[in-house]
Every structure is written in structure tokens, then in C-alpha cells.
Scaffold this active site. Structure first.
Site, PDB file in Angstrom:
ATOM      1  N   ASP A 190      -0.614   8.603   5.345  1.00 21.66           N
ATOM      2  CA  ASP A 190      -1.734   7.667   5.270  1.00 21.66           C
ATOM      3  C   ASP A 190      -2.211   7.344   6.683  1.00 21.66           C
ATOM      4  O   ASP A 190      -1.503   6.715   7.472  1.00 21.66           O
ATOM      5  CB  ASP A 190      -1.290   6.390   4.549  1.00 21.66           C
ATOM      6  CG  ASP A 190      -2.456   5.459   4.221  1.00 21.66           C
ATOM      7  OD1 ASP A 190      -3.555   5.655   4.778  1.00 21.66           O
ATOM      8  OD2 ASP A 190      -2.271   4.533   3.416  1.00 21.66           O
ATOM      9  N   ASP A 223       0.829  -1.206   0.000  1.00 22.54           N
ATOM     10  CA  ASP A 223       0.000   0.000   0.000  1.00 22.54           C
ATOM     11  C   ASP A 223       0.864   1.257   0.000  1.00 22.54           C
ATOM     12  O   ASP A 223       0.506   2.270  -0.621  1.00 22.54           O
ATOM     13  CB  ASP A 223      -0.946  -0.006   1.200  1.00 22.54           C
ATOM     14  CG  ASP A 223      -0.223  -0.165   2.539  1.00 22.54           C
ATOM     15  OD1 ASP A 223       0.834  -0.826   2.586  1.00 22.54           O
ATOM     16  OD2 ASP A 223      -0.730   0.373   3.545  1.00 22.54           O
TER      17      ASP A 223
END
Length: 249
Positions: free
Chosen positions: A124, A104
Site C-alpha cells: 500500500d 486500513d
């Protein structure tokens, strides 16, 4: 259409792309023990699998990777591309051991470099708060990992008998007049301050005022109170998966 799937430790986000347009997207809790058949039943309840031309997967949960391959084999007739070592991304990974970098994080770096240029920083807000850095040469050069908001608060509630869980919402003021408001203020302004401190330190090390882009489930709560974040891009990881798919086909 391309089915892009980002399996996180807490949530799974997936969406359908028609060419470069994200036409549908969903967020679900990640269940680590789902079988390929259970995934097939799940995805059939959300979309018509016959319309899917390919699947691009990023998974931070290793035990689910095999289930996704089983799902793709049994319920579709398309290729599943798992983002990992050996997959073309267009962003070289300058990490001591590239296998340690979560897929990710690479997807975020790919999308941020494409959309916002380089150098850039991605923040994030997930199970952990990840800071990922793309250099001026469009290379992934590393980042910072910090405990995420929910994990941090769960640890506090577990250790403090008189504190109870709270809703993650903006408090009415910085100075809380109740225990709940005080905790909410600590979450919002504490994590905003952490973000600003880390992003400023990264920019100092880069020697550049790199744009910082936020993504993840709790970005909307923290970013309005952070001075260093330019934009919230909620589906940055899915966009990175789309770009990785294109670069491998």
C-alpha cells in the site's frame, strides 16, 4: 447503499457500494480538525445521505473517529461500524498486539485474501509504504512499514538546500540528465527496487511465491517498474470495508 470511508494520514478515500459494486468513489485531503458538522456538510456535497444504509469506517487518524460518529448520529439514521478490535473480519490477526495494526492494513488483508487467495502480500503506497502479509491459513501475520514516497522526498528537500520539490512522474530514462530527472529516477526506480527486495524477502520467509497486490495513490507510478507486483487494485481498502460490513451483518 453502503458508505465505505478510509481515513488516511494524508488522504481520505470514500465510496458508495450498491451490494458488491462500487458505484462512486472520491479522494480528498485529510483534514484532522474537521468536526462532525463539517463532515456532514462535506458528505452532503458529494452524495445523498438519505440513500446510505450503513457506514463502515477505517481511520488512521484517532482524533477524527469521534467526529465521524457525530456525523453519523446527526446527519444519518444508520449504523456506523468502525473497523477495530472486536469487529469480525474473517482474517485472524496473529500480531503480538493486534491493537497496534492499522485498520486500513486489516481491510487490505481481508480484501486481498478474498479476491486473490492466500497466501498473499499487499503493498500500500500511502503516507508510509505498508507491506501486509496473509498466510496460507488466511491469517494476518504481520508485515513491513517503510517511509512513504512523499515523506521521504520531503525529508530530502528539507535537508538539501539546492534541491527543490518535483512532480512525481516517470523520468525519460534511468540516467537523469537534469537534477529534476535524476530525482524522479531516484523516486521511481529506488522505490521499485525497495518493493522488489522486500516482497522477495517476504516470499522467502513464507516459502511460497505469494501474489503481491498494490494499492494506494502512487501505485500507478511505481508498479510498472517493479518485477514482483502482479496487479494494482486501487480500491482494495474500500472493498475490505465492504466485506467487513457484510461479515458483521
Amino acid at each position: 447503499m453502503l458508505l465505505a470511508v478510509d481515513v488516511g494520514n494524508t488522504s481520505t478515500v470514500f465510496g458508495l457500494f450498491r451490494d458488491s459494486e462500487l458505484v462512486e468513489h472520491w479522494r480528498l485531503a485529510t483534514e484532522r480538525n474537521r468536526s462532525g458538522d463539517e463532515l456532514g456538510a462535506l458528505y452532503k456535497s458529494f452524495l445523498d445521505l438519505a440513500e446510505v444504509d450503513g457506514i463502515c469506517l477505517s481511520s488512521s487518524v484517532p482524533q477524527l473517529v469521534r467526529s465521524y460518529h457525530e456525523f453519523a448520529e446527526r446527519y444519518t439514521e444508520v449504523e456506523l461500524l468502525e473497523l477495530g478490535p472486536g469487529v469480525k473480519t474473517g482474517v485472524p490477526v496473529r500480531y503480538d498486539d493486534p491493537r497496534e495494526v492499522g485498520p486500513d492494513r486489516i481491510a487490505n488483508a481481508v480484501a486481498a485474501a478474498e479476491r486473490y487467495g492466500s497466501p498473499c502480500v499487499v503493498v500500500d503506497f500511502g503516507t508510509s509504504t505498508n507491506f501486509d502479509v496473509v498466510s496460507a491459513d488466511a491469517e494476518y501475520i504481520g508485515g513491513v512499514l517503510a517511509p512513504g514516497i512523499e515523506i521521504s522526498m520531503d525529508a530530502l528537500f528539507a535537508r538539501a538546500a539546492r534541491l527543490r520539490k518535483i512532480d512525481f512522474v516517470e523520468p525519460p530514462s534511468v540516467i537523469g540528465k537534469t537534477t529534476v530527472a535524476s530525482l524522479q529516477s531516484g523516486v521511481v526506480y529506488g522505490f521499485a527496487g525497495q518493493v522488489d527486495g522486500i516482497v522477495q524477502a517476504i516470499r522467502g520467509e513464507l516459502g511460497a511465491d505469494a501474489p503481491a497486490i498494490a494499492t494506494g495513490g502512487l501505485a500507478e507510478l511505481i508498479v510498472p517498474h517493479a518485477r514482483t507486483i502482479q496487479k494494482i487494485d486501487p480500491y482494495l481498502t474500500l472493498e475490505g470495508l465492504r466485506l467487513v460490513w457484510e461479515r458483521n451483518h
